[in-house]
Design an enzyme around this catalytic site. Structure first.
Site, PDB file in Angstrom:
ATOM      1  N   GLU A 108       0.704  -1.823  -0.077  1.00 49.83           N
ATOM      2  CA  GLU A 108       0.096  -0.059   0.536  1.00 49.83           C
ATOM      3  C   GLU A 108       1.089   0.697  -0.137  1.00 49.83           C
ATOM      4  O   GLU A 108      -0.189   2.500   0.213  1.00 49.83           O
ATOM      5  CB  GLU A 108      -0.579  -0.388   1.118  1.00 49.83           C
ATOM      6  CG  GLU A 108      -2.375  -1.325   0.926  1.00 49.83           C
ATOM      7  CD  GLU A 108      -3.197  -1.099   1.646  1.00 49.83           C
ATOM      8  OE1 GLU A 108      -4.314  -2.036   2.369  1.00 49.83           O
ATOM      9  OE2 GLU A 108      -2.863  -0.058   3.096  1.00 49.83           O
ATOM     10  N   ILE A 109       2.497   0.588  -0.284  1.00 50.38           N
ATOM     11  CA  ILE A 109       2.618   1.961  -0.447  1.00 50.38           C
ATOM     12  C   ILE A 109       2.983   3.765  -1.511  1.00 50.38           C
ATOM     13  O   ILE A 109       1.918   4.608  -1.268  1.00 50.38           O
ATOM     14  CB  ILE A 109       4.275   2.026   0.001  1.00 50.38           C
ATOM     15  CG1 ILE A 109       4.597   1.617   0.899  1.00 50.38           C
ATOM     16  CG2 ILE A 109       5.099   3.749   0.030  1.00 50.38           C
ATOM     17  CD1 ILE A 109       5.943   0.696   1.181  1.00 50.38           C
TER      18      ILE A 109
END
Length: 849
Positions: free
Chosen positions: A447-448
């Site tokens: 999810e970065i």
């Protein structure tokens, strides 16, 4: 021989065993706070929290509010010490080696008072040549662990910015500076226990001439019968010369000899082989997960074996298919050229204290996955690179592994020292996992990418344009530069994905182009029904929370804590809005729960039915959508969370519902269109002829309409049966009084049986259950046969005194039919009273319940 040496003489599978010496240094360790006076017994592998708890120096960190009382541990430095004997069998070898399989995290090691190594990465293995350092007889190994918090505070201050590590449960966002399990610092389902210690074993090795450092087989090409394989071998050579590599595959099915010439030091060799007639490794449901035993030997000119190792090999190719199509761009896994629909979940570490997750818990975890028809599990990037046993079990069970690198939900530094540390970690773990056929993908982070683009970190943390540019450049260097280069160089047969998801869940117009973590349900509080339309090419995260049931809650609370607003229940809920979100959804769907216990139960039913709606939408959308991995499989401590199995191993309603929703053949009734239709799905290999049966009933069990239809189902595409008659007949029944029963029969046997409610639970006019049962005890098990004259919704049955999960639970009991469930009994268990709970009792004041 000392007691320590007797207890540590355990050979390590997969390494030199025949002519070398190998001992685990596992007994006799002691520890203390650095500078303290009292040495206490320590367990290795382990950590400082577990050792302190065993010594009764801290309370149970999981009980009530004790998490808050033990935070001081992470601020201190700790010292571990072992006295051990180096016997003549070890010292007779040319070389001796100390092998530290895992040090958590900032460690300095001394052997007999001489500095041996410094470690600053939990995920690295350290092997140190100690030839000439060991003394005949007594030796002392000493390890000092520096506080992971104190160690990096200077770096954090010098960074000039605060990293967006929102899950780090502290005002200081320190986790990003350490190569340590991110979840140790807290998460929205996990506590903050920043451990230190010898988290994986320490081994003492002796060898002469040559040692096998690494070995693996990888598939180069599949042939009509068998395939071509690359054998890779890394040796540590103490004595240069001519050697013979002898390779036996499949217990004599294929044997090869390769003469080699070795110089002193590290030597790499590779050999191309052909294995005619070798069977392929397949994921669960698509064929046998075939594994071959492999024996490696390195012999000298006289034929004497100097080194030997054992491993396993599964012949398979794995690709992540990303190609343009009529919808956008595909996202699916292809194993041995066969598209596979992925069924599974996201997995987190099994415990906050990793020493507590022993082999039996790993095996039970895979039993639970296999029981629910998983063929994939995603090892999420905020935990650890798992134990070898995890991947061995995945290989055996045919469960594919999506492997994240350990980066999640925040930006990371990009200086040379940090990247060099990461590179060593990545190379070690890529090589360690390369030989496992179950590992089908490396993913850079969790999810970065979408976090940087969509979560507003730039504004929230007040980054300047220069800081934004630097943070993004650091991200690109790590996830688009370093990691893909290392995967390609060390595991060229495995695909790499920079970040998951590729698409933020807010970008609905891009759902046709990749994987999504859909959090509109939960974070945005969207209704469960949005799952039916929010369908991407691959759903790699989605979920909803529930509580453990009261039997589990009792283990970490006192009776005065039994209320959602109690400090203890709030501490064991790590999402800031979690309890309120559950309450909101629950009150929209159900009549008010009548007790704390009822609320816990209804939260699980709510979660299970919501996630099932998503699974059915994903499977019904095949081949557009080719995978569904819900969040999350398990817990690392007792907590309200998104898990389907609570910390104590109890299946929630979700896991039971997933098991049915992931069955090889299922039916889904779609009532949202102008014409109702039933969709029949089969993901596993091979077509089958089945009979579909639909029935419309009133809540008393009276049938108002029924039809059967013969159809063929197969993995290539779903089969649709339009049922306008069912739609018309249902409109004639009173709301709250109607449901549909959908069955699939194969050769006359029901293989899928599902009750589908056409109205919301709070609208149902349920009647008081009249549950009857009889118990029968056999050898090692007990069965309960249940029946009711009225329909019972989500019947939960508990047998006091029995730890095992029931074979089925939280099911709808059809009026007038018998349902038999089973419990396995452990030695010494005496079954007690059978109790039960259903939606009717949970939502109604019923004097007879």
């Amino acid at each position: 021989m000392s007691n320590q040496q007797k207890n540590m003489a355990v050979p390590r599978p997969g390494t030199a065993m025949e002519s070398g010496a190998s001992y685990w240094l596992s007994e006799g360790w002691v520890f203390r706070e650095l500078g303290g006076s009292e040495w206490l017994p320590a367990v290795v592998p382990g950590n400082n929290y577990s050792d302190l708890f065993r010594a009764k120096a801290i309370p149970d960190p999981f009980y009530r509010e004790h998490e808050n009382k033990v935070q001081w541990v992470a601020e201190r430095d700790w010292e571990y010490k072992l006295g051990f004997t180096a016997g003549p069998d070890l010292l007779a070898h040319q070389c001796q080696l100390l092998d530290f399989h895992g040090l958590d995290t900032y460690a300095s090691v001394w052997l007999n008072g001489r500095h041996l190594l410094d470690s600053q990465n939990m995920f690295l293995r350290h092997q140190v040549d100690v030839s000439g350092w060991l003394q005949p007889g007594s030796n002392e190994l000493r390890i000092v662990f520096r506080s992971p918090l104190k160690e990096v505070r200077g770096r954090a201050a010098a960074a000039g910015l605060v990293y967006p590590a929102g899950n780090d449960h502290s005002e200081e966002k320190l986790s990003v500076f350490s190569r340590k399990a991110p979840y140790h610092y807290g998460w929205d389902w996990g506590p903050r226990f920043v451990t230190s210690g010898i988290w994986r074993g320490v081994q003492l090795l002796g060898y002469s001439c040559v040692r096998i450092q690494h070995q693996d087989l990888s598939t180069l090409e599949l042939l009509p019968q068998g395939g071509r394989v690359l054998a890779s071998l890394e040796l540590e050579v103490a004595e240069p010369g001519e050697y013979l590599v002898r390779l036996d595959i499949g217990q004599g099915q294929w044997a090869f000899d390769f003469p080699i010439s070795c110089e002193k030091g590290t030597q790499h060799f590779s050999f191309e082989l052909e294995l005619p007639g070798a069977a392929y490794w397949w994921p669960k449901g698509y064929g046998e997960a075939r594994l071959y035993e492999v024996e490696w030997r390195v012999a000298g000119s006289t034929g004497a074996t100097f080194a030997a190792a054992r491993s396993r090999f599964g012949m398979r190719t794995a690709r992540l298919i990303r190609k343009p199509d009529e919808h956008g761009r595909s996202f699916y896994f292809e194993i041995n050229g066969q598209p596979v629909f992925a069924l599974g979940a996201n997995y987190i570490p099994q415990d906050s204290f990793l020493d507590q997750a022993g082999p039996e818990r790993y095996r039970q975890c895979f039993d639970d996955m296999e029981a629910a028809h998983f063929n994939m599990v995603r090892i999420w990037g905020g935990g650890i690179y798992e134990e070898g046993l995890f991947y061995d079990l995945a290989d055996e069970r045919g469960i594919m592994v999506w492997q994240d690198f350990m980066f999640a939900c925040t930006m990371y530094p990009g200086d040379e020292a940090f990247l060099d540390n990461v590179a060593k970690e990545a190379v070690y773990n890529i090589k360690r996992l390369k030989a496992h056929p179950s590992v089908v993908l490396w993913c850079g982070n969790n999810e970065i990418g979408v976090g940087w683009e969509h979560w507003g970190w730039q504004e929230t943390y007040g980054y300047s344009p220069v800081q934004c540019e630097q943070l993004k450049a650091d991200y690109d260097r790590l996830f688009h530069g370093l990691l893909p280069e290392l995967v390609a160089g060390h595991a060229p047969g495995i695909d790499y994905l920079p970040s998951s998801p590729m698409i933020d869940y807010s970008e609905i117009s891009r759902y046709a182009d990749g994987d999504v973590h859909y959090w509109g349900v939960w974070h945005e509080e969207a209704p469960f029904e949005t799952y039916q339309d929010a369908v991407p090419r691959f759903m790699s995260e989605y979920g909803f929370q529930s509580f453990p049931l009261l039997e589990s809650v009792k283990r970490y609370t006192s009776p005065e804590d039994w209320g959602l607003e109690s400090p203890v229940m709030q501490l064991h809920q790590k999402h800031p809005r979690g309890n309120g979100i559950i309450r909101k959804y629950l009150m929209e769907a159900y009549a008010p729960p009548q007790s704390f216990e009822a609320f816990l139960y209804l939260s699980q039913v709510l979660q299970a039915e919501g996630i099932r709606m998503a699974i059915e939408a994903h499977r019904a959308a095949k081949p557009f959508c080719m995978g569904t991995l819900y969040w999350q499989l398990n817990d690392c401590w007792p907590v309200a969370s998104w898990s389907g199995i609570d910390y104590y191993g109890r299946w929630k309603a979700l896991h039971y519902h997933v098991r049915q929703a992931y069955q090889p053949v299922i039916g889904v009734l779609d009532v949202r269109r102008a014409v109702w239709k039933a969709v029949f799905i089969k993901d596993e290999a091979g077509d089958q002829q089945v009979t579909a049966r639909l029935g419309l009933y009133s809540i008393a069990g009276k049938r108002h309409w029924m039809a059967e239809h013969r159809l063929r189902v197969g993995p290539e595409a779903n089969t649709v049966w339009e049922v306008p008659e069912l739609q018309q007949e249902s409109e004639g029944l009173e709301k709250g009084q109607r449901f549909v029963r959908l069955e699939v029969l194969r050769e006359g046997t029901v293989v899928y049986d599902r009750i589908i409610w056409l109205d919301k639970p709070k609208e149902l006019q349920l009647r008081p259950p009249e549950v009857l049962w009889r118990l029968e005890q056999g050898e090692g098990h007990l069965t309960a046969t249940l029946s009711s004259s009225n329909l019972v919704k989500n019947l939960y049955v508990q047998l006091e005194g029995v730890e095992a999960n029931a074979s089925d639970n939280f099911f709808d009991l059809f009026p007038g039919e018998e349902k038999t469930i089973r419990w396995a009994l452990r030695a010494g268990e005496t079954p007690g009273q059978l109790t039960w709970l259903s939606v009717f009792e949970a939502c109604q004041k019923n004097e007879s319940a």
